[in-house]
Design a protein around this motif. Structure first.
Motif, PDB file in Angstrom:
ATOM      1  N   SER A 302      43.315  39.203  33.544  1.00 27.73           N
ATOM      2  CA  SER A 302      43.172  39.923  32.270  1.00 27.73           C
ATOM      3  C   SER A 302      42.025  39.334  31.458  1.00 27.73           C
ATOM      4  N   GLY A 303      41.938  37.996  31.420  1.00 26.23           N
ATOM      5  CA  GLY A 303      40.855  37.357  30.689  1.00 26.23           C
ATOM      6  C   GLY A 303      39.491  37.651  31.283  1.00 26.23           C
ATOM      7  N   LEU A 304      39.394  37.637  32.628  1.00 32.26           N
ATOM      8  CA  LEU A 304      38.115  37.920  33.288  1.00 32.26           C
ATOM      9  C   LEU A 304      37.702  39.377  33.085  1.00 32.26           C
ATOM     10  N   ALA A 305      38.686  40.292  33.123  1.00 34.95           N
ATOM     11  CA  ALA A 305      38.376  41.708  32.919  1.00 34.95           C
ATOM     12  C   ALA A 305      37.890  41.952  31.492  1.00 34.95           C
ATOM     13  N   LYS A 306      38.524  41.293  30.526  1.00 32.65           N
ATOM     14  CA  LYS A 306      38.117  41.469  29.127  1.00 32.65           C
ATOM     15  C   LYS A 306      36.683  40.982  28.914  1.00 32.65           C
ATOM     16  N   LYS A 307      36.329  39.889  29.598  1.00 29.75           N
ATOM     17  CA  LYS A 307      34.976  39.325  29.474  1.00 29.75           C
ATOM     18  C   LYS A 307      33.987  39.960  30.456  1.00 29.75           C
ATOM     19  N   GLU A 308      34.504  40.890  31.284  1.00 30.59           N
ATOM     20  CA  GLU A 308      33.697  41.603  32.277  1.00 30.59           C
ATOM     21  C   GLU A 308      32.995  40.652  33.254  1.00 30.59           C
ATOM     22  N   LYS A 309      33.698  39.617  33.641  1.00 31.52           N
ATOM     23  CA  LYS A 309      33.193  38.696  34.662  1.00 31.52           C
ATOM     24  C   LYS A 309      33.702  39.166  36.025  1.00 31.52           C
ATOM     25  N   TRP A 310      33.092  40.228  36.515  1.00 33.67           N
ATOM     26  CA  TRP A 310      33.641  40.923  37.686  1.00 33.67           C
ATOM     27  C   TRP A 310      33.455  40.159  38.985  1.00 33.67           C
ATOM     28  N   ASP A 311      32.417  39.366  39.098  1.00 32.12           N
ATOM     29  CA  ASP A 311      32.245  38.566  40.315  1.00 32.12           C
ATOM     30  C   ASP A 311      33.360  37.532  40.446  1.00 32.12           C
ATOM     31  N   GLU A 312      33.688  36.871  39.330  1.00 32.87           N
ATOM     32  CA  GLU A 312      34.789  35.915  39.344  1.00 32.87           C
ATOM     33  C   GLU A 312      36.115  36.632  39.577  1.00 32.87           C
ATOM     34  N   PHE A 313      36.243  37.810  38.998  1.00 32.83           N
ATOM     35  CA  PHE A 313      37.441  38.636  39.176  1.00 32.83           C
ATOM     36  C   PHE A 313      37.647  38.930  40.661  1.00 32.83           C
ATOM     37  N   SER A 314      36.592  39.394  41.338  1.00 31.69           N
ATOM     38  CA  SER A 314      36.676  39.739  42.756  1.00 31.69           C
ATOM     39  C   SER A 314      36.987  38.515  43.607  1.00 31.69           C
ATOM     40  N   GLY A 315      36.338  37.390  43.282  1.00 35.44           N
ATOM     41  CA  GLY A 315      36.569  36.165  44.045  1.00 35.44           C
ATOM     42  C   GLY A 315      37.991  35.657  43.911  1.00 35.44           C
ATOM     43  N   MET A 316      38.534  35.716  42.687  1.00 29.58           N
ATOM     44  CA  MET A 316      39.899  35.256  42.476  1.00 29.58           C
ATOM     45  C   MET A 316      40.898  36.143  43.201  1.00 29.58           C
ATOM     46  N   LEU A 317      40.679  37.462  43.159  1.00 25.72           N
ATOM     47  CA  LEU A 317      41.578  38.392  43.832  1.00 25.72           C
ATOM     48  C   LEU A 317      41.564  38.176  45.341  1.00 25.72           C
ATOM     49  N   LEU A 318      40.387  38.007  45.934  1.00 20.51           N
ATOM     50  CA  LEU A 318      40.293  37.785  47.375  1.00 20.51           C
ATOM     51  C   LEU A 318      40.961  36.471  47.764  1.00 20.51           C
ATOM     52  N   GLN A 319      40.771  35.437  46.962  1.00 18.70           N
ATOM     53  CA  GLN A 319      41.413  34.165  47.271  1.00 18.70           C
ATOM     54  C   GLN A 319      42.935  34.305  47.244  1.00 18.70           C
ATOM     55  N   ALA A 320      43.462  35.043  46.265  1.00 15.37           N
ATOM     56  CA  ALA A 320      44.907  35.242  46.171  1.00 15.37           C
ATOM     57  C   ALA A 320      45.438  35.995  47.384  1.00 15.37           C
ATOM     58  N   ILE A 321      44.700  37.026  47.829  1.00 15.92           N
ATOM     59  CA  ILE A 321      45.127  37.787  49.002  1.00 15.92           C
ATOM     60  C   ILE A 321      45.130  36.900  50.250  1.00 15.92           C
ATOM     61  N   LYS A 322      44.117  36.069  50.386  1.00 16.72           N
ATOM     62  CA  LYS A 322      44.049  35.175  51.549  1.00 16.72           C
ATOM     63  C   LYS A 322      45.190  34.156  51.535  1.00 16.72           C
ATOM     64  N   ILE A 323      45.518  33.659  50.356  1.00 20.04           N
ATOM     65  CA  ILE A 323      46.622  32.701  50.258  1.00 20.04           C
ATOM     66  C   ILE A 323      47.912  33.338  50.745  1.00 20.04           C
ATOM     67  N   ILE A 324      48.173  34.563  50.284  1.00 17.28           N
ATOM     68  CA  ILE A 324      49.426  35.203  50.671  1.00 17.28           C
ATOM     69  C   ILE A 324      49.405  35.611  52.140  1.00 17.28           C
ATOM     70  N   ALA A 325      48.242  35.946  52.674  1.00 20.28           N
ATOM     71  CA  ALA A 325      48.137  36.265  54.102  1.00 20.28           C
ATOM     72  C   ALA A 325      48.407  35.039  54.956  1.00 20.28           C
ATOM     73  N   LEU A 326      47.931  33.888  54.512  1.00 21.00           N
ATOM     74  CA  LEU A 326      48.129  32.639  55.251  1.00 21.00           C
ATOM     75  C   LEU A 326      49.611  32.288  55.361  1.00 21.00           C
ATOM     76  N   ILE A 327      50.414  32.786  54.443  1.00 19.90           N
ATOM     77  CA  ILE A 327      51.857  32.565  54.497  1.00 19.90           C
ATOM     78  C   ILE A 327      52.554  33.680  55.271  1.00 19.90           C
ATOM     79  N   SER A 328      52.278  34.917  54.889  1.00 25.14           N
ATOM     80  CA  SER A 328      53.077  36.043  55.388  1.00 25.14           C
ATOM     81  C   SER A 328      52.834  36.370  56.860  1.00 25.14           C
ATOM     82  N   VAL A 329      51.609  36.290  57.328  1.00 27.08           N
ATOM     83  CA  VAL A 329      51.338  36.654  58.721  1.00 27.08           C
ATOM     84  C   VAL A 329      51.997  35.679  59.704  1.00 27.08           C
ATOM     85  N   PRO A 330      51.803  34.368  59.563  1.00 25.82           N
ATOM     86  CA  PRO A 330      52.500  33.458  60.483  1.00 25.82           C
ATOM     87  C   PRO A 330      54.024  33.563  60.407  1.00 25.82           C
TER      88      PRO A 330
END
Length: 534
Positions: A302-330
Motif C-alpha cells: 500500500s505504501g509503495l503504491a501510494k508513492k508510485e514506486k512500481w519497480d519496488e512493488f513488482s520486486g516485492m510481489l515476486l519475492q513473496a510469490i517465490k517464498i510461498i512457492a518454495l514452501i508449497s511446491v515441495p
C-alpha cells in the motif's frame, strides 16, 4: 506517535509465522480432538456445518472488510496527517468499530432465528436428527461472528501500524480453549459436539479481549460513536465503498464453500467431515506462510503504491510469490507420496478408523494438488487491494466460483459418487483455484506500471525448477517408505506412521535442500541469512 523501525518482508513474515505456526499446530490438535470425540459420524458433520455457517459471514464481514478496506484507509489517514493522533483519525476508528459491531449483531440475531431454515439446505430430507442437532449447534456458535469481527477490527489497527504478533497469537488461544472445553465439558453435555461449540464461543471472546490492551497501548482505542456518525463518517464511507464491490466476489467465494458442503452433505455421512479434516492439513501449510506473508505484504505494498514506486512493488510481489512457492511446491509432492501415513498419524484412533482414513485420503490427494494455487492467490490479491482495486479480485473470485460449482456438481452427479464424492469436490476446488490464479495475473497486467511480464515469467521459471527438484527428491521416498513401514507395522500410531514419515521427510528434505544449495537459490539464501542473524 513513535515510528517503528521497518522490517523486510522475509524478517517480518518469519516473526509472524512463529505465532501462526503455533496456531496451526493447535488448530490441527483441535481437529485431532474432534476426530477423537466425533470421528466421521453425524455429529462430526453437524459440528462442521454449524461452525461453517457463521464462518462464512466472518470471512465476508470481518476478514474481507479489514484486509481490503480498513487497513489501506487507516494507513492513508496516518500517512496524510502530521500528527497521527488527530481527531479526524480517531473519529474514523471509532466509527468503524461501531459499524462493525452494529452490523454483525444484526446478522447474529437473524442467524439465530433463521438457523432451522438454513440448515436443511446442507442435507437431504431423511437426516431429521442430524438437521435438528446442526440447528442447535449453529445457534450456539452464531454469536462467534460478532466476537471475531471485533477481534478482526483490533487486528486491523495493529497490522495498520505494523504490529503483527498479538494478532498472530490469538488463534493459539482460540484453539487451546476449544480443545480444553471439549475435554472438560463433553462428559457434562448431551454430546461432545455441543461442548466444542461452547468452546468456540469462549474462544472468540478471548481473541477479542486479548488484543484490546495492545490496541490501547498504540493510542488508537477510541470507543464507540453514534450509529449515525458510524454511517456518515467520511472514512467509513470510503471503507464501505471499497468493500461493496468485493462483497459479490467474496460472496461467490463463500458460496463455493456452502454449495460444496451441501453437495458433500447430501452425498453421505462422513463426507463433510472428511473434507474438513483434509482441508485442515492443507491449511496448516497455508496458515503458516501464505496468510503471514499476505498480512505483512499488504501495508508495505500500500505504501509503495501510494508513492508510485512500481519497480519496488513488482520486486516485492515476486519475492513473496517465490517464498510461498518454495514452501508449497515441495510440500505438495511430499504429501502426495506419504498422504496415508500423514492422515493416519494425525487422526487415526478407535473413532477415526481405517474407513475414515480412506475417506479423508481421497479428498486430501486432490486438495493438496491445489496448494500452490491457493497460496499464490493469497499473495497476489493484496497487490490489488494495495492499489485500491477491489473489483479485479472480485472478478477473479467469480470466475473461480463458476469453475468450482460447475465442476463439483458434475463430479458428484456423474463421476464421483458415494465415498468418492469427497475427492471430486476437492478436485473441483483445486482446478477453480488454478483458474483464479490465471485470472488474477491477467487482471494485474492492466496496470502498465507493474512489470507483470517479469513477475509471471519469474513465477513460472521458479515454479518449474521447484517441481523438478521436488520430483527428484521424491524418488528416495518411494524406495525407503515401503520397507520402513513394513518393519514397524503394528507398533502403535506414533511408531508405525511417525518414524517412516520422519525418515522420508529427512531424505526428501536433504535431497531438496542440496539441490537448492547447489543451484544457489536466492530465496533459500535470504531465509538462511535471516535465521543466522537471529
Amino acid at each position: 506517535m513513535a515510528q517503528r523501525k521497518p522490517k523486510s518482508l522475509v524478517a517480518a513474515a518469519f516473526s509472524l509465522s512463529f505465532f501462526t505456526l503455533l496456531s496451526r499446530i493447535l488448530g490441527l490438535l483441535r481437529e485431532m480432538t474432534k476426530s477423537t470425540f466425533l470421528g466421521t459420524s453425524m455429529y462430526a458433520d453437524a459440528f462442521t456445518i454449524a461452525f461453517m455457517i457463521p464462518n462464512l459471514f466472518r470471512r465476508l464481514f470481518a476478514e474481507n472488510a479489514i484486509s481490503v478496506a480498513f487497513i489501506p484507509t487507516f494507513r492513508r489517514f496516518i500517512e496524510d496527517e502530521q500528527d497521527e493522533k488527530t481527531a479526524q483519525t480517531r473519529e474514523f476508528v471509532s466509527a468503524t468499530l461501531t459499524l462493525v459491531t452494529f452490523l454483525t449483531t444484526i446478522v447474529v440475531a437473524l442467524g439465530i432465528i433463521a438457523a432451522p431454515l438454513i440448515v436443511p439446505f446442507f442435507y437431504d430430507g431423511n437426516n431429521v436428527a442430524t438437521i435438528r442437532e446442526t440447528a442447535v449447534l449453529t445457534r450456539i456458535m452464531f454469536p462467534y461472528l460478532m466476537l471475531i469481527s471485533v477481534a478482526a477490527f483490533f487486528q486491523g489497527i495493529l497490522n495498520g501500524v505494523k504490529i503483527f504478533s498479538p494478532s498472530g497469537f490469538t488463534p493459539v488461544l482460540f484453539n487451546a480453549i476449544v480443545i480444553a472445553s471439549t475435554y472438560l465439558l463433553a462428559p457434562r453435555m448431551q454430546n461432545p459436539a455441543r461442548a466444542m461449540s461452547v468452546g468456540v464461543l469462549a474462544g472468540g471472546f478471548v481473541q477479542a479481549a486479548f488484543q484490546l490492551p495492545f490496541v490501547v497501548k498504540t493510542g488508537w482505542w477510541c470507543g464507540f460513536s453514534s450509529i449515525r456518525k458510524a454511517f456518515t463518517n467520511p472514512g467509513t464511507r470510503k471503507v464501505i465503498a471499497l468493500v461493496i464491490p468485493t462483497v459479490v466476489g467474496m460472496a461467490a467465494y463463500q458460496l463455493n464453500d456452502a454449495v460444496s458442503t451441501a453437495l458433500a452433505g447430501k452425498a453421505g455421512t462422513g463426507i463433510v467431515s472428511s473434507l474438513q479434516y483434509s482441508l485442515r492439513l492443507q491449511e496448516l501449510i497455508l496458515g503458516i506462510f501464505a496468510v503471514s506473508i499476505g498480512s505483512v505484504l499488504l501495508p508495505d505494498l500500500s505504501g509503495l503504491a501510494k508513492k508510485e514506486k512500481w519497480d519496488e512493488f513488482s520486486g516485492m510481489l515476486l519475492q513473496a510469490i517465490k517464498i510461498i512457492a518454495l514452501i508449497s511446491v515441495p510440500v505438495t509432492f511430499f504429501s502426495l507420496s506419504t498422504g496415508e501415513d500423514i492422515i493416519s498419524l494425525v487422526y487415526k484412533n478407535r473413532t477415526f478408523d481405517s474407513e475414515s482414513v480412506a475417506l479423508t485420503l481421497t479428498a486430501f490427494n486432490f486438495h493438496i494438488a491445489g496448494l500452490f494455487f491457493i497460496a499464490v492467490n493469497r499473495i497476489v490479491a493484496p497487490a490489488f487491494y494495495a492499489q485500491g482495486d477491489t473489483k479485479s479480485p472480485t472478478a477473479a473470485g467469480i470466475i473461480g466460483f463458476a469453475v468450482n460449482i460447475a465442476l463439483a456438481f458434475a463430479m458428484v452427479t456423474f463421476l464421483a459418487k458415494g465415498t468418492r464424492a469427497g475427492g471430486g469436490i476437492a478436485l473441483a476446488l483445486s482446478v477453480a483455484s488454478a483458474a483464479n490464479t490465471i485470472a488474477l495475473f491477467a487482471f494485474l497486467s492492466r496496470n502498465k506500471s507493474i512489470n507483470v511480464k517479469s513477475i509471471t515469467l519469474g513465477t513460472i521459471a521458479y515454479t518449474i525448477k521447484l517441481v523438478a527438484f521436488s520430483a527428484a527428491a521424491s524418488v528416495p521416498v518411494r524406495f525407503i517408505h515401503g520397507p520402513i513401514s513394513a518393519s514397524l507395522a503394528g507398533h502403535g500410531r506414533l511408531v508405525s506412521f511417525g518414524i517412516p514419515l520422519a525418515a522420508c521427510a529427512a531424505a526428501y528434505g536433504a535431497v531438496g535442500i542440496a539441490l537448492l544449495a547447489v543451484t544457489k537459490d536466492e530465496i533459500l539464501a535470504v531465509a538462511v541469512s535471516k535465521i543466522r542473524r537471529r
